[in-house]
Design a protein around this motif. Structure first.
Motif, PDB file in Angstrom:
ATOM      1  N   MET A  49      -3.206   3.809  -5.873  1.00  0.00           N
ATOM      2  CA  MET A  49      -1.969   3.823  -5.110  1.00  0.00           C
ATOM      3  C   MET A  49      -0.752   3.867  -6.032  1.00  0.00           C
ATOM      4  O   MET A  49       0.209   4.591  -5.779  1.00  0.00           O
ATOM      5  N   LEU A  50      -0.789   3.110  -7.106  1.00  0.00           N
ATOM      6  CA  LEU A  50       0.328   3.110  -8.047  1.00  0.00           C
ATOM      7  C   LEU A  50       0.491   4.472  -8.708  1.00  0.00           C
ATOM      8  O   LEU A  50       1.610   4.941  -8.926  1.00  0.00           O
ATOM      9  N   GLU A  51      -0.619   5.119  -9.001  1.00  0.00           N
ATOM     10  CA  GLU A  51      -0.554   6.455  -9.585  1.00  0.00           C
ATOM     11  C   GLU A  51       0.033   7.445  -8.587  1.00  0.00           C
ATOM     12  O   GLU A  51       0.802   8.336  -8.949  1.00  0.00           O
ATOM     13  N   MET A  52      -0.323   7.282  -7.304  1.00  0.00           N
ATOM     14  CA  MET A  52       0.239   8.139  -6.264  1.00  0.00           C
ATOM     15  C   MET A  52       1.751   7.944  -6.166  1.00  0.00           C
ATOM     16  O   MET A  52       2.510   8.906  -6.037  1.00  0.00           O
ATOM     17  N   ILE A  53       2.206   6.697  -6.247  1.00  0.00           N
ATOM     18  CA  ILE A  53       3.642   6.414  -6.172  1.00  0.00           C
ATOM     19  C   ILE A  53       4.370   7.068  -7.341  1.00  0.00           C
ATOM     20  O   ILE A  53       5.409   7.709  -7.166  1.00  0.00           O
ATOM     21  N   ARG A  54       3.818   6.921  -8.534  1.00  0.00           N
ATOM     22  CA  ARG A  54       4.461   7.488  -9.724  1.00  0.00           C
ATOM     23  C   ARG A  54       4.516   9.016  -9.660  1.00  0.00           C
ATOM     24  O   ARG A  54       5.510   9.626 -10.054  1.00  0.00           O
ATOM     25  N   SER A  55       3.463   9.635  -9.164  1.00  0.00           N
ATOM     26  CA  SER A  55       3.438  11.100  -9.107  1.00  0.00           C
ATOM     27  C   SER A  55       4.303  11.644  -7.976  1.00  0.00           C
ATOM     28  O   SER A  55       4.869  12.733  -8.091  1.00  0.00           O
ATOM     29  N   SER A  56       4.426  10.885  -6.889  1.00  0.00           N
ATOM     30  CA  SER A  56       5.206  11.353  -5.737  1.00  0.00           C
ATOM     31  C   SER A  56       6.700  11.209  -5.966  1.00  0.00           C
ATOM     32  O   SER A  56       7.486  12.076  -5.567  1.00  0.00           O
ATOM     33  N   ILE A  57       7.098  10.104  -6.576  1.00  0.00           N
ATOM     34  CA  ILE A  57       8.527   9.854  -6.838  1.00  0.00           C
ATOM     35  C   ILE A  57       8.686   9.475  -8.311  1.00  0.00           C
ATOM     36  O   ILE A  57       8.939   8.309  -8.645  1.00  0.00           O
ATOM     37  N   PRO A  58       8.551  10.445  -9.210  1.00  0.00           N
ATOM     38  CA  PRO A  58       8.544  10.149 -10.650  1.00  0.00           C
ATOM     39  C   PRO A  58       9.840   9.548 -11.172  1.00  0.00           C
ATOM     40  O   PRO A  58       9.833   8.873 -12.208  1.00  0.00           O
ATOM     41  N   ASP A  59      10.952   9.779 -10.479  1.00  0.00           N
ATOM     42  CA  ASP A  59      12.234   9.251 -10.956  1.00  0.00           C
ATOM     43  C   ASP A  59      12.477   7.807 -10.522  1.00  0.00           C
ATOM     44  O   ASP A  59      13.449   7.182 -10.962  1.00  0.00           O
ATOM     45  N   ALA A  60      11.637   7.287  -9.643  1.00  0.00           N
ATOM     46  CA  ALA A  60      11.814   5.915  -9.158  1.00  0.00           C
ATOM     47  C   ALA A  60      11.152   4.928 -10.111  1.00  0.00           C
ATOM     48  O   ALA A  60      10.104   5.205 -10.696  1.00  0.00           O
ATOM     49  N   SER A  61      11.766   3.777 -10.255  1.00  0.00           N
ATOM     50  CA  SER A  61      11.189   2.725 -11.091  1.00  0.00           C
ATOM     51  C   SER A  61      10.358   1.782 -10.224  1.00  0.00           C
ATOM     52  O   SER A  61      10.634   1.604  -9.037  1.00  0.00           O
ATOM     53  N   ILE A  62       9.336   1.187 -10.820  1.00  0.00           N
ATOM     54  CA  ILE A  62       8.478   0.227 -10.124  1.00  0.00           C
ATOM     55  C   ILE A  62       8.684  -1.139 -10.768  1.00  0.00           C
ATOM     56  O   ILE A  62       8.513  -1.300 -11.978  1.00  0.00           O
ATOM     57  N   THR A  63       9.068  -2.119  -9.953  1.00  0.00           N
ATOM     58  CA  THR A  63       9.435  -3.440 -10.461  1.00  0.00           C
ATOM     59  C   THR A  63       8.495  -4.506  -9.923  1.00  0.00           C
ATOM     60  O   THR A  63       8.177  -4.522  -8.730  1.00  0.00           O
ATOM     61  N   ASN A  64       8.067  -5.398 -10.810  1.00  0.00           N
ATOM     62  CA  ASN A  64       7.225  -6.531 -10.413  1.00  0.00           C
ATOM     63  C   ASN A  64       8.087  -7.678  -9.905  1.00  0.00           C
ATOM     64  O   ASN A  64       9.076  -8.056 -10.544  1.00  0.00           O
ATOM     65  N   ILE A  65       7.718  -8.246  -8.765  1.00  0.00           N
ATOM     66  CA  ILE A  65       8.391  -9.412  -8.199  1.00  0.00           C
ATOM     67  C   ILE A  65       7.365 -10.530  -8.050  1.00  0.00           C
ATOM     68  O   ILE A  65       6.230 -10.278  -7.642  1.00  0.00           O
TER      69      ILE A  65
END
Length: 327
Positions: A49-65
């Protein structure tokens, strides 16, 4: 969460192993940042799922909360505290949706922290959207997309991002300059209208009443081209409303010259917008269809006149203009 519009959209759904629904929602929302629970990335089962997120919206950052911020009960309390009941649809059933409320809690607390703000009570619009009522599943529907400046009725099959590319509905690769259905038909005059058109194209409603209301509005506008031209002229004289609601929604922890300048600028824009409302009312009042008559009713809200009456105070206008010149 759309900070420009003070909107929070909620979805909770069961997805496939390829996360096709989530991918569609991400592509529609175009987020600049995605937050996930701490340690989420460490689980191998979540890697796909994380790989899908990165490939779908490559310009978005992913932040841990930290996981403790994903709290169901506190999320429900925040929604009740911040939701404006007049424009939100978060009933008791929505408040019981565990994942929605957990995400709301983490998202709101995170945004308040990074923006150094506190959201005002009853200032946000929370909208729960049932994905089953959107045309995302490869079914055939008659779609009517409508804005004040453009109307369209088409037959389309929208099942995944590949379909968007094959049908050239939108250009999903901004690096490649090419025409799409959206770029060809988008004659909107405001950023809000452009976003509405894009949203209606990518996730059209399957609700028959909504479709019929839009078709009725299209028909009435087509039969009144002179009114459409007047509406376009009025909308062309308005300013961008992006970030305007922040003045009323967000309370900064610290007042600075920068925040003061921002508030003055937005209030001067408010004056310009208020000047356009009376002629908009006049041009919309004779429409018979439900969709446009509802919009006309919103513009006739007495609270708008109350706000406008504040500008009759010359001292307020003089003070704002003087402050703007100083900044």
């Amino acid at each position: 969460m759309n900070l420009r519009q003070a909107d929070v959209e909620l979805n909770e759904f069961i997805d496939s192993s390829t996360y096709s629904r989530l991918k569609l929602k991400l592509m529609i929302a175009e987020p600049v940042e995605v937050i996930v629970a701490e340690n989420y990335m460490e689980k191998s089962s979540n890697a796909a799922m994380l790989e899908m997120i990165r490939s779908s919206i490559p310009d978005a950052s992913i932040t841990n909360i930290h996981r403790r911020f994903f709290n169901h009960s506190k999320g429900a309390e925040l929604v009740l505290h911040l939701a404006n009941a007049e424009v939100s649809n978060c009933d008791s059933n929505v408040l019981q949706k565990e994942f929605c409320m957990q995400s709301c809690c983490a998202l709101i607390k995170y945004v308040e922290q990074i923006q150094n703000i506190v959201f005002a009570s009853k200032a946000l619009r929370f909208l729960y959207r049932d994905i089953e009522e959107m045309c995302l599943l490869g079914k055939l529907f008659l779609v009517s997309s409508f804005t004040l400046t453009f109307s369209l009725s088409i037959l389309s099959i929208v099942s995944d991002v590949g379909s968007w590319n094959n049908l050239e509905i939108v250009n999903t690769d901004p690096k490649k300059a090419r025409n799409s259905l959206l770029t060809v038909i988008d004659e909107t005059l405001t950023s809000g209208g452009s976003r509405l058109l894009r949203s209606n194209l990518l996730q059209p409603s399957t609700n028959e009443d909504v479709i019929e209301q839009r078709l009725d509005a299209v028909e009435e506008l087509v039969n009144n081209p002179h009114v459409v031209e007047k509406l376009r002229q009025l909308l062309d004289n308005t300013c961008n409303l992006d970030h305007f609601f922040n003045v009323f929604v967000e309370s900064p922890h610290e007042h600075t010259l920068r925040t003061a300048d921002f508030h003055v600028t937005q209030l001067l824009r408010l004056k310009r917008i208020l000047a356009v409302i009376p002629p908009l009312r006049q041009n919309l009042k004779n429409f018979k269809c439900k969709l446009l008559s509802t919009k006309s009713g919103l513009l006739s809200d007495g609270r708008i006149d109350t706000i406008k009456s504040c500008w009759t105070n010359d001292s307020i206008q003089t003070a704002l203009l003087a402050a703007k010149k100083v900044h």
